[in-house]
Design an enzyme around this catalytic site. Structure first.
Site, short mmCIF file in Angstrom:
data_model
loop_
_atom_site.label_atom_id
_atom_site.label_comp_id
_atom_site.label_asym_id
_atom_site.label_seq_id
_atom_site.Cartn_x
_atom_site.Cartn_y
_atom_site.Cartn_z
N MET A 291 0.84 -1.20 0.00
CA MET A 291 0.00 0.00 0.00
C MET A 291 0.87 1.25 0.00
O MET A 291 1.79 1.37 0.82
CB MET A 291 -0.92 -0.05 1.24
CG MET A 291 -1.79 1.18 1.41
SD MET A 291 -2.94 1.40 0.01
CE MET A 291 -3.04 3.20 -0.01
N GLU A 292 0.51 2.18 -0.89
CA GLU A 292 1.38 3.31 -1.24
C GLU A 292 1.29 4.50 -0.31
O GLU A 292 1.51 5.64 -0.77
CB GLU A 292 1.04 3.76 -2.66
CG GLU A 292 -0.37 4.39 -2.83
CD GLU A 292 -1.45 3.42 -3.29
OE1 GLU A 292 -1.25 2.20 -3.08
OE2 GLU A 292 -2.46 3.87 -3.83
N ASN A 293 0.98 4.33 0.96
CA ASN A 293 0.88 5.47 1.88
C ASN A 293 2.03 6.45 1.61
O ASN A 293 3.19 6.03 1.51
CB ASN A 293 0.95 5.00 3.32
CG ASN A 293 0.12 3.77 3.55
OD1 ASN A 293 -1.08 3.80 3.42
ND2 ASN A 293 0.77 2.65 3.83
N GLU A 325 4.51 0.75 -6.20
CA GLU A 325 4.13 1.58 -5.04
C GLU A 325 4.79 2.95 -5.10
O GLU A 325 4.20 3.96 -4.70
CB GLU A 325 4.47 0.87 -3.74
CG GLU A 325 3.80 -0.49 -3.55
CD GLU A 325 2.30 -0.47 -3.74
OE1 GLU A 325 1.65 0.55 -3.41
OE2 GLU A 325 1.75 -1.48 -4.25
N GLU A 347 -4.16 3.10 -10.41
CA GLU A 347 -3.65 1.73 -10.53
C GLU A 347 -3.11 1.38 -11.92
O GLU A 347 -2.11 0.70 -12.04
CB GLU A 347 -4.72 0.73 -10.10
CG GLU A 347 -5.15 0.88 -8.64
CD GLU A 347 -3.99 0.78 -7.65
OE1 GLU A 347 -2.92 0.31 -8.03
OE2 GLU A 347 -4.18 1.20 -6.48
ZN LIG Z 1 -1.43 0.14 -6.69
#
Ligand SMILES: [Zn+2]
Length: 881
Positions: A291-293, A325, A347
């Site tokens: 997850m790209e936080n 990410e 995405e």
């Molecule tokens: Zn993604």
């Protein structure tokens, strides 16, 4: 986000069907962005402080939100879930009333009188720490020394931030966040931003992070536990790779990659990464993806850490997921889609740029050829009559999770962007992307913002070309009919219809298709197919012809019989990418009943000892599907012998051991061929695997991880009770999670029915460590290959246990869309459908229709393949006489 679960939407819609809708075709505007929350009161900045109790799975919090009242109102509405609010004050004074609904996931505060301008809402609250990766969650794990421990981390996308703090939890509501946490003083803590202040009091430490940039709530991150980092400073950015204590050195490869990738992206976007640091956190278990936080990316540890058990494929996965990410730090974090309709803006872009970066940094990996597999998977899903568009209307953010469909939102989107980039040229495309990012930085975007930027950069009507590809489901089959003049010059007539799994799409132009036409081995040229029927010159009639040069286009091609015959004759000398496209299309056309199996097998036979890994992967995948279809039928033995004979010369030439200086794709090819020879009962391969396993058990360290992975798979498949026990012991004693999972999965390949029963017991037992929370399900799904009914019975009897890490929304999607394709031959399809229908909410019926279309197609394909294969082998035998 990457593959948290393979999900998609129940809503099928596109702007061509509803052109008047506010969300269609317009640039982003905050006021017209869809969403449930009113836009008259917006958050400017948050101060959130929490005190978690990881053992009790509870936390206490305080929150203060600076609000802008854009119009006079006495009602303030925001999202909350599982929280109790108290001491609710506006500018320090009590409000009139507060009501929270967990069903609606909303809190409504009524003020004593209407307010305008800037005000501060503050309150105390208590909330729940989840045991699943939703909101703030506790992850138990086994430490390197064998003891048990727990850490806390967060997973907020799409709509779970509201579980940790009440907030405006929709992507258009960007705000500044300042987070404070109080944790055991021995813990390390990671947030989006560097630590501003840390104060120790007794056994606890209170840590405040610096204020974040303006961003959506789903990007907020916190992880705390017994963590260590490896770190580096490059340019203005501090890089950290965090892992549980004892594993931090396994972050060294990822650290070097992160530095390289960020340097490349800074250059690509001409917009330097704006935060002072970028941390990557290896969470043991938790969720299966990443997850790209912003500034603090979380990963399942197995897709971030490189240890002694990591194979080349593990390393490739890790690099490409990091690249995905990190691409989100621009596509998603700096510029966010305005609403979940446009999840693809995050995405598809991250997937496309990651593939481009992985290919550029690792030319020896031939990465675009590997990505062909995900393009094929997308096309198989998208060829269903029930497929959905990339851009789809999400009416309510609670359905947002549905917009993360790995085939369509990720892989189809990636393929389309690549096709578009090839159409307008790499430099022009990058210029468009740069202006899009610059114009939309720290804000949100809609598809139209992107198309307009690309139109300006290219001078081409990009909205007209691109929009139908994201607004409509499916893709075209381009038919090519050649004519030769008296001097041997070829002209082709091109037409299109929608390609469907079972054939029969309606004729007619639905897409503007940027074709890349190559004759022989010359440079390709671009032709835009934008009418019903079009003619084009196409070299000489005795040259190979590709209408999808280098397999870049997202469409299929059907050549007339004479052109296909020329292409087959010249197949060995054709450009690699053109061969890949031809193999992909011919196999898909066999499936849709629009080409004969014989034509595909003729291409396969003409490969000889060529070692192109992707081409062979395509061939053996097709052969494996046929072999599986033939099981239990009289032609099985003959087909297995045919398949073995086709690949054996290449496998023999490659041998079992990697040659010095061997490129990675050769290793991938060796692994594929050995596994298939074993699957097709090649006794020499099985015997050699047993011999090597005996040596391996004596001294596991002598064997490379890559050699070990193929070996364990073959040994597991053919295991007797003693070998099974040995493999099981290796799994239980493993100190390394990657090796441990590899051994368990090898067990689940076993053919012996009694041993298969033991796999079920293992998958349901508590011997699997807590961080391997998706392993049980993986074992049962792997078991389905050899024991479909046993796997099915286990799957339905132990749903809750096997899917414990999947949220209830995700679970209904898995049941509706993925289960039918996995179990199509385990039981009659009407029973399968009835079971699925009884286990999903009504809203998932479109998903079930897609799942069942796949299942019916696979069942019909089995019958057709057996018939065609038996006929082919009989005629080949006849010809041999
Ligand atoms: Zn993604």
């Amino acid at each position: 986000m990457l593959n948290r679960t393979r999900v998609f939407s129940a809503a099928l819609c596109c702007c061509s069907l509803a052109p008047a809708a506010a969300w269609c075709g317009a640039p982003f505007s905050f006021d017209s962005a869809p969403g449930r929350l009113p836009k008259n009161v917006v958050p400017v900045s948050y101060d959130v402080a929490i005190v978690p109790d990881a053992d009790a799975l509870r936390f206490a919090g305080t929150e203060s939100v600076r609000l802008q009242f854009r119009a006079a109102t006495a009602t303030v509405q925001f999202n909350s879930l599982n929280q109790t609010l108290s001491h609710v004050l506006l500018d320090g004074k009590p409000v009139k009333s507060v009501t929270s609904s967990d069903e609606q996931q909303l809190t409504t505060v009524t003020l004593t009188k209407p307010a305008t301008g800037l005000h501060t809402l503050s309150f105390s609250y208590s909330g729940k720490i989840e045991a699943q990766p939703l909101g703030l969650f506790a992850q138990k794990y086994t430490k390197p020394d064998g003891g048990r421990a727990v850490l806390l981390s967060t997973q907020f996308e799409a709509t779970e931030a509201r579980r940790m703090f009440p907030c405006w939890d929709e992507p258009a509501f960007r705000a500044y966040f300042r987070l404070t946490v109080t944790v055991p003083k021995s813990w390390a803590t990671v947030g989006n931003m560097p630590i501003a202040q840390r104060t120790v009091h007794g056994e606890s430490a209170t840590v405040s992070f610096q204020r974040s940039p303006k961003m959506p709530s789903y990007l907020v991150e916190f992880t705390g536990g017994d963590l260590r980092e490896v770190s580096a400073m490059r340019g203005n950015t501090h890089f950290g790779i965090w892992a549980v204590a004892g594993h931090e050195q396994d972050g060294a490869v990822a650290l070097a990659s992160a530095e390289d990738i960020l340097a490349d992206y800074n250059d690509y976007f001409a917009y330097p990464y704006p935060l002072p640091k970028l941390d990557s956190i290896a969470v043991p278990g938790g969720f299966s993806g990443a997850m790209e936080n912003w500034g603090a990316i979380t990963y399942n540890d197995r897709i971030l850490l490189v240890g002694p058990s990591s194979t080349m494929q593990n390393r490739q996965t890790i690099f490409s997921i990091q690249a995905h990410e990190m691409a989100h730090q621009w596509f998603g974090d700096l510029v966010t889609m305005g609403w979940w309709d446009d999840t693809w803006l995050n995405e598809s872009f991250a997937s496309w740029l990651a593939a481009k970066e992985t290919a550029a940094r690792n030319p020896q990996w031939r990465w675009w050829e590997q990505e062909d597999e995900s393009r094929e998977s997308a096309m198989a899903a998208d060829a269903r009559a029930t497929s959905h568009a990339i851009e789809q209307h999400v009416t309510n953010e609670l359905e947002a999770l549905n917009s993360f469909d790995s085939d369509i939102t990720y892989s189809k989107g990636e393929a389309l962007l690549r096709m578009l980039e090839a159409y307008i040229g790499e430099d022009v495309f990058r210029q468009g992307i740069r202006s899009y990012v610059k114009n939309r930085a720290y804000s949100n975007a809609a598809a139209a913002d992107l198309w307009n930027a690309l139109r300006q950069a290219s001078g081409k009507n990009i909205p007209a070309v691109a929009a139908p590809w994201i607004e409509r489901p499916g893709f075209p089959l381009v038919s090519v009919t050649a004519a030769c003049d008296s001097s041997g010059n070829r002209s082709v007539t091109l037409s299109q219809k929608r390609f469907l799994l079972d054939g029969g799409g309606a004729n007619g132009a639905q897409w503007q298709v940027p074709l890349r036409i190559r004759t022989g081995t010359s440079a390709p040229r671009t032709v835009l197919l934008d009418t019903q029927e079009q003619k084009s010159a196409a070299g000489r009639c005795d040259e190979a012809l590709s209408v999808n040069a280098d397999a870049i286009g997202y469409y299929r091609v059907q050549y007339d019989a004479d052109t296909l015959a020329v292409n087959t004759r010249l197949f060995p000398g054709a450009v690699d990418g053109d061969r890949i496209a031809l193999l992909d299309d011919q196999w898909a056309l066999v499936g849709s009943g629009e080409a004969s199996l014989q034509n595909f097998l003729a291409l396969a036979s003409s490969m000889g000892e060529d070692r192109d890994a992707r081409a062979w992967q395509q061939i053996v995948r097709a052969l494996a599907i046929i072999e599986y279809a033939e099981r239990g039928s009289p032609g099985h033995q003959a087909f297995a012998a045919y398949a073995r004979a086709l690949i054996k010369p290449v496998a023999d030439a490659l041998g079992w051991d990697a040659a010095p200086q061997e490129t990675p794709n050769v290793g991938v090819l060796r692994d594929t061929l050995l596994r298939d020879l074993s699957r097709w009962d090649d006794q020499a391969t099985i015997d050699e695997a047993r011999r090597r396993f005996a040596v391996f058990v004596q001294d596991p360290h002598q064997m490379s991880a890559d050699a070990q992975a193929s070996l364990l798979a073959i040994v597991g498949q053919n295991a007797d009770a003693a070998t099974f026990a040995q493999l099981h012991r290796l799994a239980k004693d493993a100190k390394d999670d990657t090796f441990m999972q590899r051994c368990y999965v090898a067990l689940a390949r076993v053919r012996d029915p009694e041993l298969a029963g033991q796999v079920v017991q293992i998958a349901l037992s508590d011997e699997l460590p807590p961080q391997a929370n998706t392993l049980g399900l993986r074992l049962i799904l792997t078991l389905a290959r050899e024991h479909p009914r046993l796997s099915w019975d286990t799957y339905i009897a132990h749903q809750d246990q096997l899917m414990k890490s999947v949220s209830s929304d995700g679970r209904s999607i898995v049941i509706a869309e993925q289960t039918p394709g996995a179990y199509w031959d385990a039981l009659p399809l009407d029973q399968l459908e009835a079971w699925a229908r009884a286990n999903i909410p009504k809203g998932a019926s479109d998903n079930l229709a897609r799942g069942m279309e796949t299942a019916h197609h696979l069942a019909a394909q089995k019958l057709a393949l057996v018939k065609a294969t038996d006929a082919y082998l009989a005629s080949a035998k006849h010809a041999a006489r």
